[in-house]
Design a protein around this motif. Structure first.
Motif, PDB file in Angstrom:
ATOM      1  N   VAL A   1       0.840  -1.188   0.000  1.00  0.00           N
ATOM      2  CA  VAL A   1       0.000   0.000   0.000  1.00  0.00           C
ATOM      3  C   VAL A   1       0.877   1.240   0.000  1.00  0.00           C
ATOM      4  CG1 VAL A   1      -1.760   1.300   1.231  1.00  0.00           C
ATOM      5  CG2 VAL A   1      -1.835  -1.201   1.215  1.00  0.00           C
ATOM      6  N   ILE A   2       0.651   2.120  -0.954  1.00  0.00           N
ATOM      7  CA  ILE A   2       1.371   3.378  -1.007  1.00  0.00           C
ATOM      8  C   ILE A   2       0.345   4.501  -0.996  1.00  0.00           C
ATOM      9  CG2 ILE A   2       2.951   4.840  -2.312  1.00  0.00           C
ATOM     10  CD1 ILE A   2       4.136   2.318  -3.530  1.00  0.00           C
ATOM     11  N   ALA A   3       0.373   5.298   0.052  1.00  0.00           N
ATOM     12  CA  ALA A   3      -0.549   6.426   0.151  1.00  0.00           C
ATOM     13  C   ALA A   3       0.197   7.708  -0.195  1.00  0.00           C
ATOM     14  CB  ALA A   3      -1.140   6.509   1.553  1.00  0.00           C
ATOM     15  N   ARG A   4      -0.464   8.571  -0.919  1.00  0.00           N
ATOM     16  CA  ARG A   4       0.161   9.817  -1.369  1.00  0.00           C
ATOM     17  C   ARG A   4      -0.820  10.976  -1.272  1.00  0.00           C
ATOM     18  NH1 ARG A   4       4.887   9.244  -4.323  1.00  0.00           N
ATOM     19  NH2 ARG A   4       5.448   7.109  -4.927  1.00  0.00           N
ATOM     20  N   LEU A   5      -0.232  12.164  -1.163  1.00  0.00           N
ATOM     21  CA  LEU A   5      -0.975  13.398  -1.368  1.00  0.00           C
ATOM     22  C   LEU A   5      -0.539  13.959  -2.717  1.00  0.00           C
ATOM     23  CD1 LEU A   5      -0.796  15.228   2.086  1.00  0.00           C
ATOM     24  CD2 LEU A   5      -2.732  13.967   1.129  1.00  0.00           C
TER      25      LEU A   5
ATOM     26  N   SER B   1       2.143  23.947 -11.379  1.00  0.00           N
ATOM     27  CA  SER B   1       3.447  24.592 -11.531  1.00  0.00           C
ATOM     28  C   SER B   1       4.483  24.045 -10.553  1.00  0.00           C
ATOM     29  CB  SER B   1       3.311  26.105 -11.336  1.00  0.00           C
ATOM     30  OG  SER B   1       2.916  26.398 -10.010  1.00  0.00           O
ATOM     31  N   SER B   2       4.047  23.217  -9.595  1.00  0.00           N
ATOM     32  CA  SER B   2       4.976  22.652  -8.623  1.00  0.00           C
ATOM     33  C   SER B   2       5.869  21.619  -9.287  1.00  0.00           C
ATOM     34  CB  SER B   2       4.215  22.019  -7.458  1.00  0.00           C
ATOM     35  OG  SER B   2       5.102  21.343  -6.599  1.00  0.00           O
ATOM     36  N   SER B   3       7.169  21.605  -8.912  1.00  0.00           N
ATOM     37  CA  SER B   3       8.109  20.637  -9.476  1.00  0.00           C
ATOM     38  C   SER B   3       7.855  19.241  -8.925  1.00  0.00           C
ATOM     39  CB  SER B   3       9.543  21.068  -9.178  1.00  0.00           C
ATOM     40  OG  SER B   3       9.757  21.145  -7.783  1.00  0.00           O
ATOM     41  N   VAL B   4       7.226  19.145  -7.767  1.00  0.00           N
ATOM     42  CA  VAL B   4       6.879  17.861  -7.166  1.00  0.00           C
ATOM     43  C   VAL B   4       5.366  17.745  -7.164  1.00  0.00           C
ATOM     44  CG1 VAL B   4       6.960  16.471  -5.069  1.00  0.00           C
ATOM     45  CG2 VAL B   4       8.953  17.830  -5.738  1.00  0.00           C
ATOM     46  N   GLN B   5       4.843  16.684  -7.774  1.00  0.00           N
ATOM     47  CA  GLN B   5       3.401  16.552  -7.923  1.00  0.00           C
ATOM     48  C   GLN B   5       2.760  15.661  -6.876  1.00  0.00           C
ATOM     49  OE1 GLN B   5       1.437  18.350 -10.207  1.00  0.00           O
ATOM     50  NE2 GLN B   5       3.385  19.416 -10.264  1.00  0.00           N
ATOM     51  N   SER B   6       3.550  14.869  -6.149  1.00  0.00           N
ATOM     52  CA  SER B   6       2.963  14.032  -5.110  1.00  0.00           C
ATOM     53  C   SER B   6       3.957  13.803  -3.984  1.00  0.00           C
ATOM     54  CB  SER B   6       2.498  12.695  -5.681  1.00  0.00           C
ATOM     55  OG  SER B   6       3.600  11.888  -6.051  1.00  0.00           O
ATOM     56  N   ILE B   7       3.420  13.520  -2.799  1.00  0.00           N
ATOM     57  CA  ILE B   7       4.227  13.279  -1.611  1.00  0.00           C
ATOM     58  C   ILE B   7       3.811  11.946  -1.015  1.00  0.00           C
ATOM     59  CG2 ILE B   7       4.802  14.094   0.714  1.00  0.00           C
ATOM     60  CD1 ILE B   7       4.135  16.925  -0.275  1.00  0.00           C
ATOM     61  N   GLU B   8       4.756  11.029  -0.910  1.00  0.00           N
ATOM     62  CA  GLU B   8       4.455   9.736  -0.299  1.00  0.00           C
ATOM     63  C   GLU B   8       4.311   9.911   1.207  1.00  0.00           C
ATOM     64  OE1 GLU B   8       6.366   5.248   0.154  1.00  0.00           O
ATOM     65  OE2 GLU B   8       7.072   6.597  -1.442  1.00  0.00           O
ATOM     66  N   LEU B   9       3.247   9.346   1.756  1.00  0.00           N
ATOM     67  CA  LEU B   9       2.977   9.503   3.184  1.00  0.00           C
ATOM     68  C   LEU B   9       3.729   8.461   4.001  1.00  0.00           C
ATOM     69  CD1 LEU B   9      -0.849  10.283   3.196  1.00  0.00           C
ATOM     70  CD2 LEU B   9       1.059  11.871   3.408  1.00  0.00           C
TER      71      LEU B   9
END
Length: 227
Positions: A130-134, A140-148
């Motif tokens: 299971v990988i949860a992300r925001l 315009s952000s260089s990072v589109q997701s953050i792994e929780l």
């Protein structure tokens, strides 16, 4: 030059007793070592009392080894003196840190590198897929997701795992925590402007697939993948 500088350069400790700590470089000369008189005191027996200095020069920030034992390293190479570039990995004894010349070079998802320290030495479930992300709504952000990770703080403080440079966000605005495998809840830490899920203010709520979390002007979509 004056002793204090208007600088945005800083170090982030990646490994050692101060892991996760951000240290601003605001002086013309910043001393590093195991001496409590050092500007950056490292409680690490493998570090010398007077290990090194970081000097602000016309060429940029210069790391100078003060002990002369060839045990100050930049990107894995022993140095006597070296001008630092953003992203350089610095190692003194068992303490590792990353140098950032300014805010523009700081990865938004700094938390991932720091948070993975939580898993060192632990046996992970081989069935855990299971990988949860925001996912960020800002294209315009260089990072589109953050792994929780199991627990992450969100706010305007540089100490937060997810740093939001937004004046409408409180310093320690909210916390996201794993309540059981793959399921997360978000807790509003009595913030000034509130935490919202799908447009509704919450104090504490379990996140569901596709929920839109709003903190200040920032919107994130919660996603959880299972395989």
């Amino acid at each position: 030059m004056t002793q204090e500088q208007n600088s945005t350069a800083y170090l982030v400790i990646q490994k050692g007793s101060l892991v996760g700590k951000r240290i601003e470089l605001w002086k013309e000369c910043t001393t590093i070592g195991r001496s409590r008189d050092s500007d950056i005191f490292l409680e690490d027996i493998s570090v010398h009392r007077k290990q090194a200095r970081i000097l602000l020069t016309h060429a940029g920030y210069l790391l100078h080894d003060d002990h002369g034992s060839n045990d100050s390293f930049v990107n894995g190479h022993s140095i006597t003196e070296q001008v630092l570039n953003s992203g350089d990995q610095i190692l003194f004894g068992n303490t590792q840190m990353t140098f950032y010349a300014n805010e523009g070079t700081r990865p938004f998802q700094l938390a991932s590198s720091r948070g993975k320290e939580l898993h060192i030495g632990k046996t992970l479930d081989p069935q855990a897929t299971v990988i949860a992300r925001l996912h960020l709504a800002n294209p315009s952000s260089s990072v589109q997701s953050i792994e929780l990770l199991p627990q992450m703080t969100i706010g305007r403080s540089r100490e937060c795992d997810i740093f939001l440079e937004d004046v409408t966000v409180s310093r320690h605005h909210a916390t996201i925590a794993e309540i059981y495998h793959g399921s997360f809840e978000i807790i509003d830490n009595r913030s000034a402007t509130g935490t919202f899920i799908n447009g509704k203010p919450i104090k504490r709520a379990q996140l569901q697939e596709g929920d839109v979390v709003q903190i200040g002007v920032n919107e994130f979509t919660f996603r959880s993948s299972r395989s």
